[in-house]
Design a protein around this motif. Structure first.
Motif, PDB file in Angstrom:
ATOM      1  N   LEU A 145     -77.596  12.414   4.708  1.00  0.00           N
ATOM      2  CA  LEU A 145     -77.629  10.965   4.123  1.00  0.00           C
ATOM      3  C   LEU A 145     -76.671  10.993   2.705  1.00  0.00           C
ATOM      4  O   LEU A 145     -75.901   9.712   2.120  1.00  0.00           O
ATOM      5  CB  LEU A 145     -78.819  10.651   3.498  1.00  0.00           C
ATOM      6  CG  LEU A 145     -78.963   8.880   2.313  1.00  0.00           C
ATOM      7  CD1 LEU A 145     -78.660   7.958   4.150  1.00  0.00           C
ATOM      8  CD2 LEU A 145     -80.288   8.696   2.451  1.00  0.00           C
ATOM      9  N   GLU A 146     -76.841  11.774   1.958  1.00  0.00           N
ATOM     10  CA  GLU A 146     -75.611  11.986   0.625  1.00  0.00           C
ATOM     11  C   GLU A 146     -73.761  11.615   0.995  1.00  0.00           C
ATOM     12  O   GLU A 146     -73.165  11.230   0.693  1.00  0.00           O
ATOM     13  CB  GLU A 146     -75.441  13.182   0.266  1.00  0.00           C
ATOM     14  CG  GLU A 146     -74.895  13.086  -1.309  1.00  0.00           C
ATOM     15  CD  GLU A 146     -75.076  14.507  -1.997  1.00  0.00           C
ATOM     16  OE1 GLU A 146     -74.392  14.516  -3.223  1.00  0.00           O
ATOM     17  OE2 GLU A 146     -75.626  15.390  -1.516  1.00  0.00           O
ATOM     18  N   ASP A 147     -73.522  12.443   2.673  1.00  0.00           N
ATOM     19  CA  ASP A 147     -72.005  12.052   2.265  1.00  0.00           C
ATOM     20  C   ASP A 147     -71.595  10.678   3.742  1.00  0.00           C
ATOM     21  O   ASP A 147     -71.195  10.435   2.939  1.00  0.00           O
ATOM     22  CB  ASP A 147     -71.957  13.584   4.089  1.00  0.00           C
ATOM     23  CG  ASP A 147     -71.365  14.877   3.233  1.00  0.00           C
ATOM     24  OD1 ASP A 147     -72.133  14.529   2.104  1.00  0.00           O
ATOM     25  OD2 ASP A 147     -71.456  15.443   3.996  1.00  0.00           O
ATOM     26  N   LEU A 148     -72.773  10.134   3.977  1.00  0.00           N
ATOM     27  CA  LEU A 148     -72.454   8.925   4.795  1.00  0.00           C
ATOM     28  C   LEU A 148     -72.444   7.708   3.573  1.00  0.00           C
ATOM     29  O   LEU A 148     -71.815   7.062   3.307  1.00  0.00           O
ATOM     30  CB  LEU A 148     -73.470   8.401   5.152  1.00  0.00           C
ATOM     31  CG  LEU A 148     -74.055   9.203   6.805  1.00  0.00           C
ATOM     32  CD1 LEU A 148     -75.900   8.861   6.836  1.00  0.00           C
ATOM     33  CD2 LEU A 148     -73.260   8.722   7.887  1.00  0.00           C
ATOM     34  N   VAL A 149     -73.555   7.650   1.970  1.00  0.00           N
ATOM     35  CA  VAL A 149     -73.184   6.947   1.483  1.00  0.00           C
ATOM     36  C   VAL A 149     -72.070   7.015   0.421  1.00  0.00           C
ATOM     37  O   VAL A 149     -70.590   6.265   0.130  1.00  0.00           O
ATOM     38  CB  VAL A 149     -74.719   6.855   0.597  1.00  0.00           C
ATOM     39  CG1 VAL A 149     -74.310   6.058  -1.024  1.00  0.00           C
ATOM     40  CG2 VAL A 149     -75.723   7.055   1.364  1.00  0.00           C
ATOM     41  N   LEU A 178     -79.611   3.147   8.941  1.00  0.00           N
ATOM     42  CA  LEU A 178     -79.708   2.395  10.935  1.00  0.00           C
ATOM     43  C   LEU A 178     -79.334   4.213  11.106  1.00  0.00           C
ATOM     44  O   LEU A 178     -79.809   4.414  12.611  1.00  0.00           O
ATOM     45  CB  LEU A 178     -78.545   1.487  11.216  1.00  0.00           C
ATOM     46  CG  LEU A 178     -78.151   1.534  12.553  1.00  0.00           C
ATOM     47  CD1 LEU A 178     -79.859   1.165  13.038  1.00  0.00           C
ATOM     48  CD2 LEU A 178     -77.110   0.782  12.920  1.00  0.00           C
ATOM     49  N   ILE A 179     -77.706   4.826  10.672  1.00  0.00           N
ATOM     50  CA  ILE A 179     -77.603   5.954  10.973  1.00  0.00           C
ATOM     51  C   ILE A 179     -78.269   7.384  10.608  1.00  0.00           C
ATOM     52  O   ILE A 179     -78.446   8.004  11.797  1.00  0.00           O
ATOM     53  CB  ILE A 179     -75.730   6.635  10.666  1.00  0.00           C
ATOM     54  CG1 ILE A 179     -74.969   5.425  10.973  1.00  0.00           C
ATOM     55  CG2 ILE A 179     -75.154   7.784  11.085  1.00  0.00           C
ATOM     56  CD1 ILE A 179     -73.309   5.242  10.417  1.00  0.00           C
ATOM     57  N   TYR A 180     -79.116   7.455   9.095  1.00  0.00           N
ATOM     58  CA  TYR A 180     -79.520   8.411   9.185  1.00  0.00           C
ATOM     59  C   TYR A 180     -81.420   8.327   9.887  1.00  0.00           C
ATOM     60  O   TYR A 180     -82.566   9.367  10.218  1.00  0.00           O
ATOM     61  CB  TYR A 180     -80.172   9.029   7.750  1.00  0.00           C
ATOM     62  CG  TYR A 180     -79.632  10.126   7.737  1.00  0.00           C
ATOM     63  CD1 TYR A 180     -79.177  11.506   7.959  1.00  0.00           C
ATOM     64  CD2 TYR A 180     -80.845  10.686   6.952  1.00  0.00           C
ATOM     65  CE1 TYR A 180     -80.029  12.541   7.578  1.00  0.00           C
ATOM     66  CE2 TYR A 180     -81.430  11.513   6.109  1.00  0.00           C
ATOM     67  CZ  TYR A 180     -80.541  12.968   6.284  1.00  0.00           C
ATOM     68  OH  TYR A 180     -81.484  14.347   5.976  1.00  0.00           O
ATOM     69  N   ARG A 181     -81.413   7.193  10.272  1.00  0.00           N
ATOM     70  CA  ARG A 181     -83.367   6.826  10.264  1.00  0.00           C
ATOM     71  C   ARG A 181     -83.858   8.463  11.139  1.00  0.00           C
ATOM     72  O   ARG A 181     -84.897   8.364  11.310  1.00  0.00           O
ATOM     73  CB  ARG A 181     -83.450   5.894  10.768  1.00  0.00           C
ATOM     74  CG  ARG A 181     -85.533   5.008  10.642  1.00  0.00           C
ATOM     75  CD  ARG A 181     -84.685   3.750  11.095  1.00  0.00           C
ATOM     76  NE  ARG A 181     -84.314   2.936  10.184  1.00  0.00           N
ATOM     77  CZ  ARG A 181     -83.719   2.112  10.074  1.00  0.00           C
ATOM     78  NH1 ARG A 181     -83.064   1.622  11.201  1.00  0.00           N
ATOM     79  NH2 ARG A 181     -83.318   1.575   9.030  1.00  0.00           N
ATOM     80  N   PRO A 182     -83.023   8.122  12.372  1.00  0.00           N
ATOM     81  CA  PRO A 182     -83.889   9.018  13.615  1.00  0.00           C
ATOM     82  C   PRO A 182     -83.933  10.910  12.661  1.00  0.00           C
ATOM     83  O   PRO A 182     -84.491  11.696  13.174  1.00  0.00           O
ATOM     84  CB  PRO A 182     -82.629   8.856  14.700  1.00  0.00           C
ATOM     85  CG  PRO A 182     -82.089   7.919  15.104  1.00  0.00           C
ATOM     86  CD  PRO A 182     -81.933   7.853  12.850  1.00  0.00           C
TER      87      PRO A 182
END
Length: 337
Positions: A36-40, A52-56
């Motif tokens: 999540l840290e990289d996504l943000v 949306l991407i990390y929820r699963p």
């Protein structure tokens, strides 16, 4: 034209995310998706898209001792809550072990510091980590589909054609339909049990989300701004999810969540600027959220007995929303306002 292009790109994103989460196994998905840290911060993705991407992935955290999928405050065999440090995510050998507390620390950095005066990372993670499947069991839909299949079975049994080909075909059709009935019944039972377990967990969590007792007005505004607003226009499913989450918070008697103030602020004070900022598709999703929210409000308005049963003793209907234990809004005033 820009809004049209945005809607088209957003639709492709939703389709791709849905395809990816259903086409690969959970263990493979964990390896494909960055933390999540990289996504943000590395890819500069907005929080709503990042979740949306990390929820699963958030649904794959496990109890370190039992190895079962787990969420903070889930009870163990002794009925005790599981600590955040005991909930971990295993990736492949190239990925470091991630604890739920690490995820909460990342979430704390996503929003401005002042936002946490009216929110908590636990509430924020819970809202963005759950889906409509977790909160809503569509019993009527399951029953209707099962009844339809039973009707099809009855039609096959009433068929008067006794030729060998017809009998053989009916036998195969009956086996296929019965198999679907069994699958639907199993899916229905599993879904119902899952929703019940999620509601039990939320009932345990709700009083611990904000133990410092901040201003109720700040809580409602921050929750609307950081959670409801961005997600209710994200997709049709998310629009219904937001309305269902609000209803769930009300039904659980969440002490800091004022239902009357929530509806008043959203519809009377922020609706017009929100519509002006929406694309065509976002406006449709916002309309669906409003429909579900007002349907709930009109249901309470329909009968005083319903109102007294479902709202009369709830903190969300406190007359002074800064004081959840104050006198409740009477039915006549609710109908009038």
């Amino acid at each position: 034209m820009v809004s049209e292009q945005f809607d088209r790109c957003h639709g492709i994103l939703l389709q791709y995310a849905e395809f990816l989460s259903s086409a690969v196994t959970p263990s493979t998905y964990v390896q494909l998706v960055p933390p999540l840290e990289d996504l943000v911060y590395k890819y500069h993705i907005e929080p709503d898209v990042a979740f949306l991407i990390y929820r699963p992935v958030m649904r794959l955290f496990k109890n370190a001792s039992s190895g079962e999928a787990c969420w903070p405050l889930d009870g163990n065999e002794e009925g005790e809550s599981v600590s955040c440090d005991d909930i971990i995510l295993h990736g492949d050998s190239s990925q470091k072990l991630i604890m739920w507390s690490d995820l909460l620390n990342t979430i704390r950095t996503i929003l401005p510091t002042k936002a946490w005066n009216g929110l908590s990372p636990e509430l924020y993670a819970t809202f963005w980590g759950l889906t409509l499947y977790d909160l809503h069991f569509p019993k009527d839909r399951y029953d209707a589909e099962i009844k339809k299949l039973h009707d099809n079975l009855k039609q096959l049994e009433d068929n008067s054609d006794n030729s060998s080909i017809a009998i053989s075909r009916r036998k195969k059709d009956k086996e296929r339909i019965q198999d679907l009935v069994d699958k639907l019944n199993n899916e229905s039972d599993k879904h119902q049990q899952h929703v019940a377990s999620v509601l039990q967990r939320l009932a345990r969590e709700k009083d611990k989300w904000l133990s410092s007792g901040p201003d109720a007005l700040k809580i409602n505004m921050e929750f609307l701004q950081r959670c409801i607003y961005p997600r209710c226009v994200f997709s049709m499913q998310d629009a219904v999810y937001c309305a269902t989450f609000v209803q769930t918070m009300h039904s659980l008697g969440t002490p800091f969540f004022n239902t009357v103030n929530h509806i008043d602020v959203f519809i009377c004070k922020t609706l017009q600027p929100m519509i002006c900022c929406c694309t065509e598709y976002e406006a449709g999703r916002l309309g669906r959220f409003l429909h579900e929210t007002l349907k709930m409000a009109y249901y309470w308005k329909s009968d005083e007995a319903i109102y007294e049963r479902e709202c009369g003793n709830k903190p969300g209907f406190a007359l002074y929303f800064r004081f959840p234990n104050s006198q409740r809004v009477p039915y006549a005033q609710f109908v009038k306002d």
